[in-house]
Design a protein around this motif. Structure first.
Motif, PDB file in Angstrom:
ATOM      1  N   LYS A 184       0.884  -1.194   0.193  1.00 23.22           N
ATOM      2  CA  LYS A 184      -0.082   0.180  -0.054  1.00 23.22           C
ATOM      3  C   LYS A 184       0.767   1.238   0.021  1.00 23.22           C
ATOM      4  O   LYS A 184       0.631   2.359  -0.702  1.00 23.22           O
ATOM      5  CB  LYS A 184      -0.913  -0.165   1.196  1.00 23.22           C
ATOM      6  N   GLU A 185       2.003   1.089   0.753  1.00 23.97           N
ATOM      7  CA  GLU A 185       2.841   2.457   0.874  1.00 23.97           C
ATOM      8  C   GLU A 185       3.285   2.647  -0.605  1.00 23.97           C
ATOM      9  O   GLU A 185       3.740   3.802  -0.843  1.00 23.97           O
ATOM     10  CB  GLU A 185       3.608   2.058   1.901  1.00 23.97           C
ATOM     11  N   ASN A 186       4.188   1.560  -1.260  1.00 29.19           N
ATOM     12  CA  ASN A 186       4.650   1.728  -2.263  1.00 29.19           C
ATOM     13  C   ASN A 186       3.711   2.344  -3.379  1.00 29.19           C
ATOM     14  O   ASN A 186       4.165   3.105  -4.171  1.00 29.19           O
ATOM     15  CB  ASN A 186       5.218   0.764  -2.858  1.00 29.19           C
ATOM     16  N   GLU A 193       3.935  10.792  -4.247  1.00 30.43           N
ATOM     17  CA  GLU A 193       5.210  11.245  -4.172  1.00 30.43           C
ATOM     18  C   GLU A 193       6.146  11.453  -5.788  1.00 30.43           C
ATOM     19  O   GLU A 193       6.783  12.254  -6.171  1.00 30.43           O
ATOM     20  CB  GLU A 193       6.307  10.796  -3.378  1.00 30.43           C
ATOM     21  N   LEU A 194       5.951  10.460  -6.523  1.00 33.69           N
ATOM     22  CA  LEU A 194       6.499  10.389  -7.850  1.00 33.69           C
ATOM     23  C   LEU A 194       5.608  10.677  -8.910  1.00 33.69           C
ATOM     24  O   LEU A 194       5.869  11.082 -10.031  1.00 33.69           O
ATOM     25  CB  LEU A 194       6.865   8.859  -7.993  1.00 33.69           C
ATOM     26  N   GLY A 195       4.125  11.020  -8.627  1.00 35.91           N
ATOM     27  CA  GLY A 195       3.243  11.802  -9.680  1.00 35.91           C
ATOM     28  C   GLY A 195       2.752  10.843 -10.766  1.00 35.91           C
ATOM     29  O   GLY A 195       2.404  11.390 -11.783  1.00 35.91           O
ATOM     30  N   LYS A 210       7.665  -6.289  -9.141  1.00 38.63           N
ATOM     31  CA  LYS A 210       8.591  -6.255  -8.046  1.00 38.63           C
ATOM     32  C   LYS A 210       8.527  -4.683  -7.427  1.00 38.63           C
ATOM     33  O   LYS A 210       9.028  -4.497  -6.205  1.00 38.63           O
ATOM     34  CB  LYS A 210      10.001  -6.271  -8.353  1.00 38.63           C
ATOM     35  N   ILE A 211       7.968  -3.776  -8.116  1.00 38.65           N
ATOM     36  CA  ILE A 211       7.943  -2.353  -7.797  1.00 38.65           C
ATOM     37  C   ILE A 211       6.876  -2.377  -6.615  1.00 38.65           C
ATOM     38  O   ILE A 211       7.297  -1.461  -5.629  1.00 38.65           O
ATOM     39  CB  ILE A 211       7.471  -1.380  -8.690  1.00 38.65           C
ATOM     40  N   LEU A 212       6.167  -3.124  -6.259  1.00 43.53           N
ATOM     41  CA  LEU A 212       5.367  -3.244  -5.152  1.00 43.53           C
ATOM     42  C   LEU A 212       5.838  -3.537  -3.984  1.00 43.53           C
ATOM     43  O   LEU A 212       5.463  -3.348  -2.933  1.00 43.53           O
ATOM     44  CB  LEU A 212       4.102  -4.185  -5.473  1.00 43.53           C
ATOM     45  N   THR A 213       7.064  -4.333  -4.121  1.00 45.02           N
ATOM     46  CA  THR A 213       7.768  -4.585  -2.703  1.00 45.02           C
ATOM     47  C   THR A 213       9.253  -3.929  -2.746  1.00 45.02           C
ATOM     48  O   THR A 213       9.996  -4.557  -1.886  1.00 45.02           O
ATOM     49  CB  THR A 213       7.876  -6.175  -2.883  1.00 45.02           C
ATOM     50  N   ALA A 214       9.420  -3.105  -3.438  1.00 43.47           N
ATOM     51  CA  ALA A 214      10.810  -2.662  -3.671  1.00 43.47           C
ATOM     52  C   ALA A 214      11.050  -1.638  -2.379  1.00 43.47           C
ATOM     53  O   ALA A 214      10.061  -1.182  -1.890  1.00 43.47           O
ATOM     54  CB  ALA A 214      10.973  -1.643  -4.812  1.00 43.47           C
ATOM     55  N   SER A 215      12.401  -1.309  -2.133  1.00 43.16           N
ATOM     56  CA  SER A 215      12.512  -0.419  -0.919  1.00 43.16           C
ATOM     57  C   SER A 215      11.859   1.120  -1.502  1.00 43.16           C
ATOM     58  O   SER A 215      12.169   1.578  -2.485  1.00 43.16           O
ATOM     59  CB  SER A 215      13.830  -0.383  -0.677  1.00 43.16           C
ATOM     60  N   LYS A 216      11.028   1.525  -0.447  1.00 40.83           N
ATOM     61  CA  LYS A 216      10.689   2.970  -0.925  1.00 40.83           C
ATOM     62  C   LYS A 216      11.795   3.901  -1.294  1.00 40.83           C
ATOM     63  O   LYS A 216      11.589   4.805  -1.997  1.00 40.83           O
ATOM     64  CB  LYS A 216       9.772   3.664   0.145  1.00 40.83           C
TER      65      LYS A 216
END
Length: 306
Positions: A184-186, A193-195, A210-216
């Motif tokens: 959810k945060e990603n 934040e990235l627009g 993988k973007i869903l679980t990458a480091s923010k």
């Protein structure tokens, strides 16, 4: 770290007295801290070792050692092994699978079969289920309700079709087993934040789950460099989201080298256009000769100046 987490109610603690009674003959070295010491006394452990289960890893998992000492191979373990083979876990994968998820040996067989039946009812094919279970070993510890809620979450949150939702979790099955908060945060980071627009996020996630679980933090830093320093617009990042899986150092070094050579051109309308894919995915040799039109030596010399 974004590892799978077994359900919290994995197993009940049993006291050492109970453990001894269950395997009364012969008496066990109670003081022992390692499962290895029990192998001679326990047919179950001996057979699991023979299958390739790594007991030194199993005993690091909470309560897993106690569980294995209470199981009877013929009565409890065999049916689960047959079930896993039936689901499609290969013989040579049974050991590694049970090393990662010993808890499945204590699950009710009917409950496990119900979960597989649920996935089949959602039109996951046999080989897809096998792939998911092998890649996310805790998957079958979760209830049908939990699996259903998860699939619903991705479908609704991302506005995906049923087919695209399925493709997503087949490619990254730990989306069904890991925590949902980081995901959810990603999604929030991508949007606020990235627009990125919602339809862009859909495309990005479908191409690069993988973007869903990458480091923010990494997502933000990579985006900042690509967008604000290299000037790559959102729609181009949406086309090549795999760039977010690359190390920022690699992107930076290659971009700076191209800029130094006057070749940093990322606009597809220009003749000397370089795609983000070419920028990050080619090996150094090929990147130098074909993209930078320079030698490896030039590149290495340039990196020393940074």
């Amino acid at each position: 770290d974004w590892d799978d987490i077994p359900p919290s109610s994995a197993l009940e603690v049993i006291s050492e007295e109970e453990a001894v009674q269950i395997i009364a003959e012969p008496l066990l070295p109670i003081q022992s801290s390692t499962l290895r010491d029990y192998v001679d006394h326990s047919e179950t452990l001996a057979k699991l070792v023979h299958l390739g289960v790594d007991l030194s890893q199993v005993e690091k998992r909470q309560k897993a050692g106690q569980l294995l000492l209470t199981l009877d191979f013929e009565k409890d373990v065999k049916k689960i092994l047959l079930f896993l083979k039936d689901v499609g876990v290969e013989d040579n994968q049974l050991g590694p699978f049970l090393t990662k998820n010993p808890y499945i040996l204590g699950e009710d067989l009917e409950a496990l079969e119900t979960r597989v039946a649920y996935l089949k009812s959602k039109k996951f094919g046999k080989s897809e289920i096998a792939q998911m279970v092998s890649r996310a070993p805790y998957l079958l510890l979760f209830s049908v309700e939990r699996l259903d809620n998860r699939l619903g979450f991705f479908k609704n949150e991302l506005g995906l079709s049923v087919k695209k939702t399925k493709d997503l979790v087949i490619r990254l099955p730990r989306l069904l087993t890991g925590k949902i908060e980081p995901v959810k945060e990603n999604l929030q980071v991508c949007q606020i934040e990235l627009g990125f627009q919602r339809n862009e996020i859909q495309q990005i996630v479908c191409k690069t789950p993988k973007i869903l679980t990458a480091s923010k933090k990494r997502l933000k830093q990579t985006f900042d460099y690509l967008h604000n320093i290299m000037g790559i617009p959102h729609h181009m990042l949406t086309r090549f989201p795999q760039v977010f899986n690359s190390k920022l150092l690699r992107i930076r070094e290659r971009h700076m080298f191209l800029a130094f050579l006057g070749r940093a051109q990322y606009d597809p309308a220009q003749p000397s256009y370089i795609s983000l894919d070419q920028l990050v995915s080619l090996p150094d040799e090929v990147f130098c000769t074909e993209i930078a039109k320079a030698s490896m030596q030039d590149f290495e010399n340039f990196l020393k100046t940074l």
